[in-house]
Design a protein around this motif. Structure first.
Motif, PDB file in Angstrom:
ATOM      1  N   GLY A 120       0.798  -1.221   0.000  1.00 59.40           N
ATOM      2  CA  GLY A 120       0.000   0.000   0.000  1.00 59.40           C
ATOM      3  C   GLY A 120       0.832   1.272   0.000  1.00 59.40           C
ATOM      4  N   PHE A 121       1.890   1.299   0.788  1.00 57.54           N
ATOM      5  CA  PHE A 121       2.818   2.428   0.850  1.00 57.54           C
ATOM      6  C   PHE A 121       4.217   1.825   0.793  1.00 57.54           C
ATOM      7  N   PRO A 122       4.733   1.530  -0.414  1.00 57.71           N
ATOM      8  CA  PRO A 122       5.875   0.614  -0.581  1.00 57.71           C
ATOM      9  C   PRO A 122       7.242   1.224  -0.254  1.00 57.71           C
ATOM     10  N   LEU A 123       7.445   1.570   1.006  1.00 57.58           N
ATOM     11  CA  LEU A 123       8.722   2.140   1.405  1.00 57.58           C
ATOM     12  C   LEU A 123       9.860   1.123   1.298  1.00 57.58           C
ATOM     13  N   PHE A 124       9.577  -0.127   1.641  1.00 58.19           N
ATOM     14  CA  PHE A 124      10.635  -1.138   1.570  1.00 58.19           C
ATOM     15  C   PHE A 124      11.155  -1.292   0.135  1.00 58.19           C
ATOM     16  N   PRO A 125      10.284  -1.491  -0.877  1.00 63.44           N
ATOM     17  CA  PRO A 125      10.796  -1.581  -2.254  1.00 63.44           C
ATOM     18  C   PRO A 125      11.441  -0.276  -2.728  1.00 63.44           C
ATOM     19  N   MET A 126      10.867   0.865  -2.363  1.00 66.62           N
ATOM     20  CA  MET A 126      11.411   2.143  -2.819  1.00 66.62           C
ATOM     21  C   MET A 126      12.849   2.331  -2.345  1.00 66.62           C
ATOM     22  N   LEU A 127      13.092   2.003  -1.069  1.00 72.94           N
ATOM     23  CA  LEU A 127      14.406   2.270  -0.498  1.00 72.94           C
ATOM     24  C   LEU A 127      15.452   1.219  -0.863  1.00 72.94           C
ATOM     25  N   ASP A 128      15.036   0.176  -1.586  1.00 71.98           N
ATOM     26  CA  ASP A 128      16.011  -0.776  -2.117  1.00 71.98           C
ATOM     27  C   ASP A 128      17.037  -0.074  -3.005  1.00 71.98           C
ATOM     28  N   HIS A 129      16.643   1.022  -3.640  1.00 66.91           N
ATOM     29  CA  HIS A 129      17.536   1.738  -4.546  1.00 66.91           C
ATOM     30  C   HIS A 129      18.676   2.445  -3.802  1.00 66.91           C
ATOM     31  N   TRP A 130      18.558   2.569  -2.470  1.00 65.47           N
ATOM     32  CA  TRP A 130      19.603   3.217  -1.671  1.00 65.47           C
ATOM     33  C   TRP A 130      20.311   2.228  -0.733  1.00 65.47           C
ATOM     34  N   GLY A 131      20.060   0.962  -0.905  1.00 63.73           N
ATOM     35  CA  GLY A 131      20.682  -0.046  -0.045  1.00 63.73           C
ATOM     36  C   GLY A 131      19.682  -0.820   0.780  1.00 63.73           C
ATOM     37  N   GLY A 132      18.480  -0.279   0.909  1.00 65.59           N
ATOM     38  CA  GLY A 132      17.384  -1.041   1.469  1.00 65.59           C
ATOM     39  C   GLY A 132      17.202  -1.001   2.972  1.00 65.59           C
ATOM     40  N   LEU A 133      16.022  -1.460   3.369  1.00 63.46           N
ATOM     41  CA  LEU A 133      15.658  -1.633   4.771  1.00 63.46           C
ATOM     42  C   LEU A 133      15.678  -3.124   5.071  1.00 63.46           C
ATOM     43  N   ARG A 134      16.396  -3.510   6.108  1.00 61.26           N
ATOM     44  CA  ARG A 134      16.479  -4.933   6.468  1.00 61.26           C
ATOM     45  C   ARG A 134      15.409  -5.220   7.506  1.00 61.26           C
ATOM     46  N   TRP A 135      14.385  -5.940   7.102  1.00 58.76           N
ATOM     47  CA  TRP A 135      13.249  -6.211   7.985  1.00 58.76           C
ATOM     48  C   TRP A 135      13.649  -7.167   9.092  1.00 58.76           C
ATOM     49  N   GLN A 136      13.353  -6.759  10.333  1.00 60.73           N
ATOM     50  CA  GLN A 136      13.533  -7.590  11.516  1.00 60.73           C
ATOM     51  C   GLN A 136      12.150  -7.838  12.112  1.00 60.73           C
ATOM     52  N   PRO A 137      11.570  -9.031  11.909  1.00 57.48           N
ATOM     53  CA  PRO A 137      10.186  -9.277  12.355  1.00 57.48           C
ATOM     54  C   PRO A 137      10.038  -9.209  13.873  1.00 57.48           C
ATOM     55  N   ILE A 138       8.919  -8.677  14.309  1.00 57.20           N
ATOM     56  CA  ILE A 138       8.579  -8.622  15.730  1.00 57.20           C
ATOM     57  C   ILE A 138       7.475  -9.636  16.003  1.00 57.20           C
ATOM     58  N   GLU A 139       7.695 -10.473  17.001  1.00 57.11           N
ATOM     59  CA  GLU A 139       6.686 -11.431  17.446  1.00 57.11           C
ATOM     60  C   GLU A 139       5.924 -10.836  18.624  1.00 57.11           C
ATOM     61  N   LEU A 140       4.601 -10.848  18.537  1.00 53.67           N
ATOM     62  CA  LEU A 140       3.773 -10.251  19.575  1.00 53.67           C
ATOM     63  C   LEU A 140       3.496 -11.236  20.705  1.00 53.67           C
ATOM     64  N   SER A 141       3.477 -10.712  21.913  1.00 55.47           N
ATOM     65  CA  SER A 141       3.064 -11.511  23.059  1.00 55.47           C
ATOM     66  C   SER A 141       1.545 -11.578  23.118  1.00 55.47           C
ATOM     67  N   ASP A 142       1.029 -12.574  23.818  1.00 55.41           N
ATOM     68  CA  ASP A 142      -0.414 -12.658  24.027  1.00 55.41           C
ATOM     69  C   ASP A 142      -0.672 -12.969  25.502  1.00 55.41           C
ATOM     70  N   GLU A 143      -1.920 -13.238  25.833  1.00 51.79           N
ATOM     71  CA  GLU A 143      -2.293 -13.458  27.227  1.00 51.79           C
ATOM     72  C   GLU A 143      -1.570 -14.665  27.831  1.00 51.79           C
ATOM     73  N   ARG A 144      -1.247 -15.638  27.006  1.00 52.28           N
ATOM     74  CA  ARG A 144      -0.642 -16.875  27.525  1.00 52.28           C
ATOM     75  C   ARG A 144       0.878 -16.884  27.450  1.00 52.28           C
ATOM     76  N   THR A 145       1.430 -16.207  26.444  1.00 51.87           N
ATOM     77  CA  THR A 145       2.870 -16.272  26.222  1.00 51.87           C
ATOM     78  C   THR A 145       3.456 -14.880  26.076  1.00 51.87           C
ATOM     79  N   VAL A 146       4.365 -14.527  26.961  1.00 49.26           N
ATOM     80  CA  VAL A 146       5.077 -13.256  26.874  1.00 49.26           C
ATOM     81  C   VAL A 146       6.424 -13.523  26.211  1.00 49.26           C
ATOM     82  N   THR A 147       6.653 -12.886  25.073  1.00 46.54           N
ATOM     83  CA  THR A 147       7.864 -13.118  24.288  1.00 46.54           C
ATOM     84  C   THR A 147       8.734 -11.874  24.309  1.00 46.54           C
ATOM     85  N   GLU A 148       9.876 -11.964  24.949  1.00 51.80           N
ATOM     86  CA  GLU A 148      10.827 -10.852  24.963  1.00 51.80           C
ATOM     87  C   GLU A 148      11.733 -10.947  23.738  1.00 51.80           C
TER      88      GLU A 148
END
Length: 307
Positions: A120-148
């Motif tokens: 929708g707002f393709p910043l990741f593909p756009m910035l590939d032309h300057w070396g790019g953004l390296r995506w680091q995924p975030i895992e969300l905690s929930d009521e049962r599991t807290v993930t640091e």
């Protein structure tokens, strides 16, 4: 742990460039009771040298210039060593375009945010032309599991991400029907001191999990966008309510002030992401006095915390 408020205003900043509401009118004319603010962002550091930018606002260049801790110490560089995005809202991500000379750049965000910033707002593909953004995924905690998780350069600081009930950006296919991962809050702990910050600028509605982290934190920094839900409608500057935009108004029996009231007395309470229409931006207003009586601070550009 060092916490630096780079900007404390909502989208458009304060005064907003195309707004002549009473607040903007007075701020533009130099009122000492209406402090200008840039669009919301904070920076975190363990050593005062290497910083994690939490959201990259369109005002990033001015924010960096105003904070010497983030200036380059070498011929080329910056104190910014990575970016974490709590959502994909325009006022939280477009600053990435101004950081293009610093690519490749590590960016932590959820799969939902990564998807919106790839299509929708393709910043990741756009910035590939300057070396790019390296995506680091975030895992969300929930009521049962807290993930640091950890950021490599934030020594002895742990982060926990949890979903917030708010809304997806207007350009997102999930706008109006948000899902888990569109907005997140952060519970940030300095392991050396044991002190903690709960950062949730997009807290639109309380959930048991959000309240759990708010109650555990030494400092909470939460959404202060609007004073009343129909504020923008009443002033004639917008048609949407706070609820429709994904924001919980400060005032009222079910507002943010009431939500924060049961927190432990030791908890420092701070509101940020403040819209230009909000009367708390006038430090002589009844609204600002009500926040002070409730022991709630109003964030401002350059505000610093040490935890």
């Amino acid at each position: 742990m060092h916490v630096l408020v780079l900007g404390a205003a909502a989208g458009g900043g304060f005064p907003q460039w195309n707004c002549n509401c009473p607040n903007c009118h007075r701020a533009r004319r130099g009122s000492v009771h209406h402090w200008p603010r840039t669009q919301s962002s904070i920076a975190l550091s363990a050593d005062g040298k290497r910083w994690l930018l939490c959201n990259a606002s369109p005002d990033i260049r001015a924010q960096l210039h105003a904070n010497p801790a983030l200036w380059p110490s070498e011929l080329r560089g910056s104190g910014i060593h990575g970016v974490l995005l709590v959502d994909a809202q325009i006022d939280h991500v477009t600053g990435l375009l101004s950081l293009r000379e610093g690519c490749p750049l590590d960016v932590w965000c959820t799969p939902n945010v990564h998807s919106d910033l790839t299509s929708g707002f393709p910043l990741f593909p756009m910035l590939d032309h300057w070396g790019g953004l390296r995506w680091q995924p975030i895992e969300l905690s929930d009521e049962r599991t807290v993930t640091e998780f950890a950021i490599p350069f934030l020594t002895d600081i742990s982060l926990t991400a949890f979903a917030l009930h708010s809304n997806a950006p207007p350009y997102s296919p999930r706008r109006g029907t948000p899902s888990c991962g569109d907005n997140l809050g952060l519970f940030i702990v300095n392991r050396q001191t044991g002190q903690s910050l709960c950062y949730a600028p997009g807290l639109g509605q309380p959930t048991p999990l959000a309240m759990r982290f708010l109650a555990a934190a030494d400092v909470v920094m939460v959404d202060g966008t609007l004073w009343t839900d129909d504020e923008m409608q009443t002033l004639g500057v917008g048609s949407a309510t706070g609820q429709q935009m994904g924001h919980l108004a400060l005032d009222g029996p079910n507002g943010m002030m009431a939500l924060l009231d049961p927190l432990p007395k030791r908890t420092r309470r701070i509101v940020t992401h403040i819209n230009n229409t909000n009367p708390i931006l006038d430090d002589q207003s009844q609204a600002a006095s009500a926040l002070k009586a409730a022991r709630i601070d109003i964030a401002y550009d350059g505000m610093q915390l040490t935890l």
